[in-house]
Design an enzyme around this catalytic site. Structure first.
Site, mmCIF file in Angstrom:
data_model
loop_
_atom_site.group_PDB
_atom_site.id
_atom_site.type_symbol
_atom_site.label_atom_id
_atom_site.label_comp_id
_atom_site.label_asym_id
_atom_site.label_seq_id
_atom_site.Cartn_x
_atom_site.Cartn_y
_atom_site.Cartn_z
ATOM 1 C CG ASP A 88 1.226 -2.959 8.579
ATOM 2 O OD1 ASP A 88 0.132 -2.450 8.341
ATOM 3 O OD2 ASP A 88 1.919 -3.561 7.924
ATOM 4 C CG HIS B 221 -0.597 2.237 3.619
ATOM 5 N ND1 HIS B 221 -0.587 1.235 2.687
ATOM 6 C CD2 HIS B 221 -0.485 1.587 4.945
ATOM 7 C CE1 HIS B 221 -0.312 0.058 3.306
ATOM 8 N NE2 HIS B 221 -0.228 0.390 4.777
HETATM 9 C C1 1DF Z 1 1.602 -5.772 3.654
HETATM 10 C C2 1DF Z 1 2.236 -5.164 4.797
HETATM 11 C C3 1DF Z 1 0.495 -5.584 3.060
HETATM 12 C C4 1DF Z 1 1.613 -3.816 4.880
HETATM 13 C C5 1DF Z 1 -0.070 -4.286 3.349
HETATM 14 O O1 1DF Z 1 -1.068 -3.946 2.563
HETATM 15 C C6 1DF Z 1 0.347 -3.366 4.317
HETATM 16 C C7 1DF Z 1 2.251 -7.280 3.571
HETATM 17 C C8 1DF Z 1 -1.817 -4.792 1.612
HETATM 18 O O2 1DF Z 1 2.898 -7.973 4.621
HETATM 19 O O3 1DF Z 1 2.422 -7.832 2.269
HETATM 20 O O4 1DF Z 1 -0.219 -2.421 4.610
HETATM 21 N N1 1DF Z 1 2.102 -3.029 5.598
HETATM 22 O O5 1DF Z 1 1.879 -1.893 5.780
HETATM 23 O O6 1DF Z 1 3.413 -3.252 5.930
HETATM 24 MN MN MN Z 2 0.233 -1.045 6.171
#
Ligand code: 1DF
Ligand code: MN
Length: 347
Positions: free
Chosen positions: A310, A184
């Site tokens: 997500d 991730h």
């Molecule tokens: C965000 C997106 C933050 C995802 C995440 O974890 C995350 C974000 C802190 O929008 O800032 O897992 N993502 O996987 O797209």
């Molecule tokens: Mn994510």
């Protein structure tokens, strides 16, 4: 309006974030005391942890719930099951001992939530990469004793990458247990982040993909998959851009090897694109858009592309209807929403 449950397939969302209230308090304490050096952490969690904007406040509430509130949100979006993973950067910003203890305690917590609602939740194990032997041991405990479905690593650990054989006990354990590792994203490490920050390009908008795509390519060219040929890595966000690069990476890597250009690059048993097709799976997290989904299905294969929402970062119930409308036959759509996840994570 709630989106109807489908009768043709179960909708399993495979990259869904959560955190314990205890760990959230630890994040807030780091924000106050500035006790770590990681500009990406302050950018990301300074926003979600302290901003009074609606997006941040809702996220802050939702991400700490792995009970009924989350299930109500799933119900409203037509999601039958979530694969839970400890949100980024997770345990990896702490020292190895703290990270090991937090992995154990959060895996116990998520396992209890899954025991309470096995129809709704499955989960991946947090592991401390910077304590590789403890990480291998915790992965085994979490899979064998807690019933978790694989390991989660939030990309780099304090600026270090998993292509270093120092970390490979983790991959040996994953291959032996026959479970995948979800790679991730994390925000770029200090040595990479500077040009992203002033335009807020460091996190999900782009920096995540740059950093995690780089990490996946490092794994490939290091020879990791020649050592562990059955290992499966899962990438979110449709592979962080890499499926677009298959032919160019093959061409350039071949040239670098033939010219003996660098001691860090050696001949591999297969082409880089072969590993991307045979040792990786791809989820659609945050990329609920037909053109790139169809493209990845075409160049990688329908059996390796899985739905993910997500949640709670991109909780967009309407996207589920768009995913239902993907141009797929009945078998392909069931694979996308349900059976690929069931097979890969042995749900
Ligand atoms: C965000 C997106 C933050 C995802 C995440 O974890 C995350 C974000 C802190 O929008 O800032 O897992 N993502 O996987 O797209
Ligand atoms: Mn994510």
């Amino acid at each position: 309006m709630a989106i109807a449950r489908s009768t043709d397939y179960r909708r399993i969302a495979t990259e869904e974030g959560w955190i314990t209230p205890e760990m959230m308090r630890m994040y807030l304490r780091i924000l106050e005391t500035k006790s770590i050096v990681d500009p990406g952490f302050y950018s990301l969690w300074g926003f979600f942890g302290t901003s009074q904007s609606e997006r941040a406040r809702l996220l802050f509430e939702r991400i700490q719930d792995i009970g009924e509130r989350r299930i109500a949100d799933m119900e409203a979006a037509g999601i039958d099951m979530q694969l839970l993973m400890l949100t980024s950067p997770g345990v990896q910003i702490f020292d190895p001992e703290t990270a090991t203890a937090l992995s154990i305690s959060t895996n116990d917590t998520v396992a209890q939530a899954i025991r309470d609602r096995p129809d709704r939740y499955a989960g991946l194990a947090a592991i401390p990469p910077h304590a590789p032997q403890a990480a291998a041991k915790e992965l085994e405990r979490a899979v064998r004793q807690l019933g978790l479905k694989g390991g989660l690593i939030n990309s780099h650990t304090q600026g270090t990458y998993l292509d270093d054989p120092h970390y490979w006990d983790i991959f040996a354990a994953a291959e032996a247990l026959d479970v995948p590792i979800y790679l991730h994203p994390n925000t770029p490490p200090p040595q990479m982040i500077e040009p992203f920050l002033s335009r807020t390009l460091d996190a999900a908008i782009y920096g995540f993909a740059v950093e995690t795509g780089l990490h996946a390519l490092r794994l490939i060219v290091s020879g990791l998959f020649d050592r562990f040929p059955r290992l499966q890595i899962v990438l979110g966000h449709l592979g962080e851009g890499l499926p677009y690069w298959l032919s160019r990476v093959d061409f350039m890597h071949g040239g670098i090897v033939r010219a003996n250009r660098s001691p860090g690059v050696r001949a591999l048993q297969r082409r880089p694109s072969d590993y991307l097709r045979e040792n990786f799976h791809y989820t659609t997290s945050g990329m609920a858009w037909e053109p790139p989904i169809s493209y990845v299905q075409r160049v990688i294969g329908h059996d390796r592309v899985l739905y993910a929402m997500d949640y709670p970062y991109q909780y967009v119930p309407e996207e589920v209807a768009a995913m239902d409308a993907l141009p797929l036959d009945a078998m392909q759509k069931r694979a996308f929403f349900q059976t690929n996840a069931e097979r890969l994570f042995r749900l």
